[in-house]
Design a protein around this motif. Structure first.
Motif, short mmCIF file in Angstrom:
data_model
loop_
_atom_site.label_atom_id
_atom_site.label_comp_id
_atom_site.label_asym_id
_atom_site.label_seq_id
_atom_site.Cartn_x
_atom_site.Cartn_y
_atom_site.Cartn_z
N ALA A 171 10.73 -5.65 5.60
CA ALA A 171 10.60 -4.72 4.47
C ALA A 171 9.19 -4.14 4.48
N PRO A 172 8.95 -3.11 5.29
CA PRO A 172 7.60 -2.56 5.43
C PRO A 172 7.01 -2.02 4.14
N GLU A 173 7.82 -1.86 3.11
CA GLU A 173 7.36 -1.34 1.82
C GLU A 173 6.94 -2.45 0.85
N SER A 174 6.92 -3.69 1.31
CA SER A 174 6.63 -4.82 0.43
C SER A 174 5.16 -4.88 0.02
N LEU A 175 4.85 -4.25 -1.10
CA LEU A 175 3.46 -4.26 -1.58
C LEU A 175 2.97 -5.67 -1.91
N PRO A 176 3.81 -6.56 -2.47
CA PRO A 176 3.32 -7.93 -2.70
C PRO A 176 2.86 -8.61 -1.40
N SER A 177 3.56 -8.36 -0.30
CA SER A 177 3.13 -8.96 0.96
C SER A 177 1.86 -8.31 1.49
N PHE A 178 1.72 -7.00 1.33
CA PHE A 178 0.46 -6.35 1.71
C PHE A 178 -0.70 -6.97 0.93
N ASP A 179 -0.52 -7.13 -0.39
CA ASP A 179 -1.59 -7.68 -1.22
C ASP A 179 -1.91 -9.12 -0.84
#
Length: 85
Positions: free
Chosen positions: A32-40
């Motif tokens: 899920a390249p859109e996963s902002l929680p994982s980016f953070d």
């Protein structure tokens, strides 16, 4: 993806395995390249691990994602994860 987020949270906080949490969040971003929680979370974990090349790659990837999401205007990723264009 939700289960992987929970697993990463346990790895980071519950069993103090930040490197395992990094790998789990990387898996999330593959799915899920859109996963902002994982980016953070990855940004925080990579800073903690002092993995500067990994952090650089993550921020480059995040900037590419945001550019694609908002169009071709200039996008700047700010230190706290904020975005301005």
């Amino acid at each position: 993806v939700t289960i992987l987020h929970r697993l990463a949270a346990v790895q980071e906080s519950g069993i103090d395995a930040p490197f395992a949490a990094i790998e789990t969040h990387r898996m999330v971003l593959e799915l899920a390249p859109e996963s902002l929680p994982s980016f953070d979370a990855l940004e925080r974990l990579l800073k903690g691990a002092e993995d500067w090349s990994g952090l650089h790659e993550l921020l480059r990837r995040r900037q590419e994602f945001v550019k694609a999401a908002v169009g071709e205007g200039e996008v700047v990723i700010e230190g706290g994860g904020g975005v301005r264009s």
